[in-house]
Design an enzyme around this catalytic site. Structure first.
Site, PDB file in Angstrom:
ATOM      1  N   HIS A  77       0.741  -1.214  -0.027  1.00 28.50           N
ATOM      2  CA  HIS A  77       0.005   0.042  -0.008  1.00 28.50           C
ATOM      3  C   HIS A  77       0.876   1.262  -0.063  1.00 28.50           C
ATOM      4  O   HIS A  77       2.057   1.130   0.513  1.00 28.50           O
ATOM      5  CB  HIS A  77      -0.935   0.009   1.123  1.00 28.50           C
ATOM      6  CG  HIS A  77      -1.937  -1.051   1.080  1.00 28.50           C
ATOM      7  ND1 HIS A  77      -2.982  -1.065   2.178  1.00 28.50           N
ATOM      8  CD2 HIS A  77      -2.277  -1.958   0.262  1.00 28.50           C
ATOM      9  CE1 HIS A  77      -4.015  -2.189   1.845  1.00 28.50           C
ATOM     10  NE2 HIS A  77      -3.352  -2.686   0.468  1.00 28.50           N
ATOM     11  N   GLU A  79       0.856   3.794   1.951  1.00 29.08           N
ATOM     12  CA  GLU A  79       1.275   4.039   2.998  1.00 29.08           C
ATOM     13  C   GLU A  79       2.597   3.511   3.545  1.00 29.08           C
ATOM     14  O   GLU A  79       3.383   4.012   4.076  1.00 29.08           O
ATOM     15  CB  GLU A  79       0.109   4.138   4.317  1.00 29.08           C
ATOM     16  CG  GLU A  79      -1.106   4.778   4.013  1.00 29.08           C
ATOM     17  CD  GLU A  79      -1.948   4.167   3.075  1.00 29.08           C
ATOM     18  OE1 GLU A  79      -3.274   4.098   3.560  1.00 29.08           O
ATOM     19  OE2 GLU A  79      -1.615   3.231   2.311  1.00 29.08           O
ATOM     20  N   CYS A 105      -5.960   1.178   5.508  1.00 28.00           N
ATOM     21  CA  CYS A 105      -6.715   0.003   6.047  1.00 28.00           C
ATOM     22  C   CYS A 105      -6.135  -0.417   7.289  1.00 28.00           C
ATOM     23  O   CYS A 105      -5.099   0.327   7.987  1.00 28.00           O
ATOM     24  CB  CYS A 105      -6.203  -1.181   5.086  1.00 28.00           C
ATOM     25  SG  CYS A 105      -4.469  -1.553   4.968  1.00 28.00           S
ATOM     26  N   CYS A 108      -2.307  -0.902   7.590  1.00 26.30           N
ATOM     27  CA  CYS A 108      -1.492   0.597   7.378  1.00 26.30           C
ATOM     28  C   CYS A 108      -1.691   1.254   8.610  1.00 26.30           C
ATOM     29  O   CYS A 108      -0.780   2.085   8.991  1.00 26.30           O
ATOM     30  CB  CYS A 108      -1.919   1.195   6.080  1.00 26.30           C
ATOM     31  SG  CYS A 108      -1.484   0.431   4.479  1.00 26.30           S
TER      32      CYS A 108
END
Length: 149
Positions: A77, A79, A105, A108
């Site tokens: 992801h 992040e 999410c 993260c």
């Protein structure tokens, strides 16, 4: 009209997202402290590995809905990539803000908490409550804009 600092960094996160090679969703993240960019990240596979736009999306092939079974994905992801880039280059994220085009999410969110990031500004919400709840429990400020109005 001159943008606010938040608007400025959200716009940069949107630009960072254009580097994404994910076939489902392009996400960008920018980590900032004291009005200075510390690192950026977008969703995509680990360095040196084939991108999804080259080899296809395993999640699509298996019919996995968005937000489920995240471990079945070639990519990281945005992040995660931003935090990893800061670590790789020895840049502390303690006390920083992360600007994202999509609410983090749960995975993260846990990384953001442990990275010492104190504030999350997301352009868009994500239909997953545990990540949001963990950020709140850890006293990480979470702002969802839903638009750049």
């Amino acid at each position: 009209m001159r943008p606010s600092w938040d608007e400025y960094f959200v716009e940069i996160a949107l630009q960072v997202a254009t580097r994404s090679t994910c076939l489902r969703r392009s996400v960008g993240a920018v980590i900032v402290r004291d009005k200075r960019i510390l690192s950026t990240g977008y969703n995509g596979p680990p360095s040196g590995l084939a991108h999804c736009d080259e080899v296809g999306c395993l999640r699509e092939q298996l019919g996995i809905p968005s937000g489920q079974r995240q471990e079945i994905c070639r990519g990281l992801h945005a992040e995660q990539n931003a935090i990893i880039q800061a670590a790789l280059h020895g840049v502390s994220t303690q006390g920083a803000t992360i600007y994202t085009t999509l609410q983090p999410c749960v995975t993260c969110a846990k990384m953001i908490i442990n990275a010492g990031i104190e504030r999350v500004v997301s352009l868009e919400g994500y239909p997953e409550e545990l990540g949001r709840a963990m950020l709140i429990e850890a006293d990480v400020a979470l702002e969802i804009w839903n638009s750049l109005d």
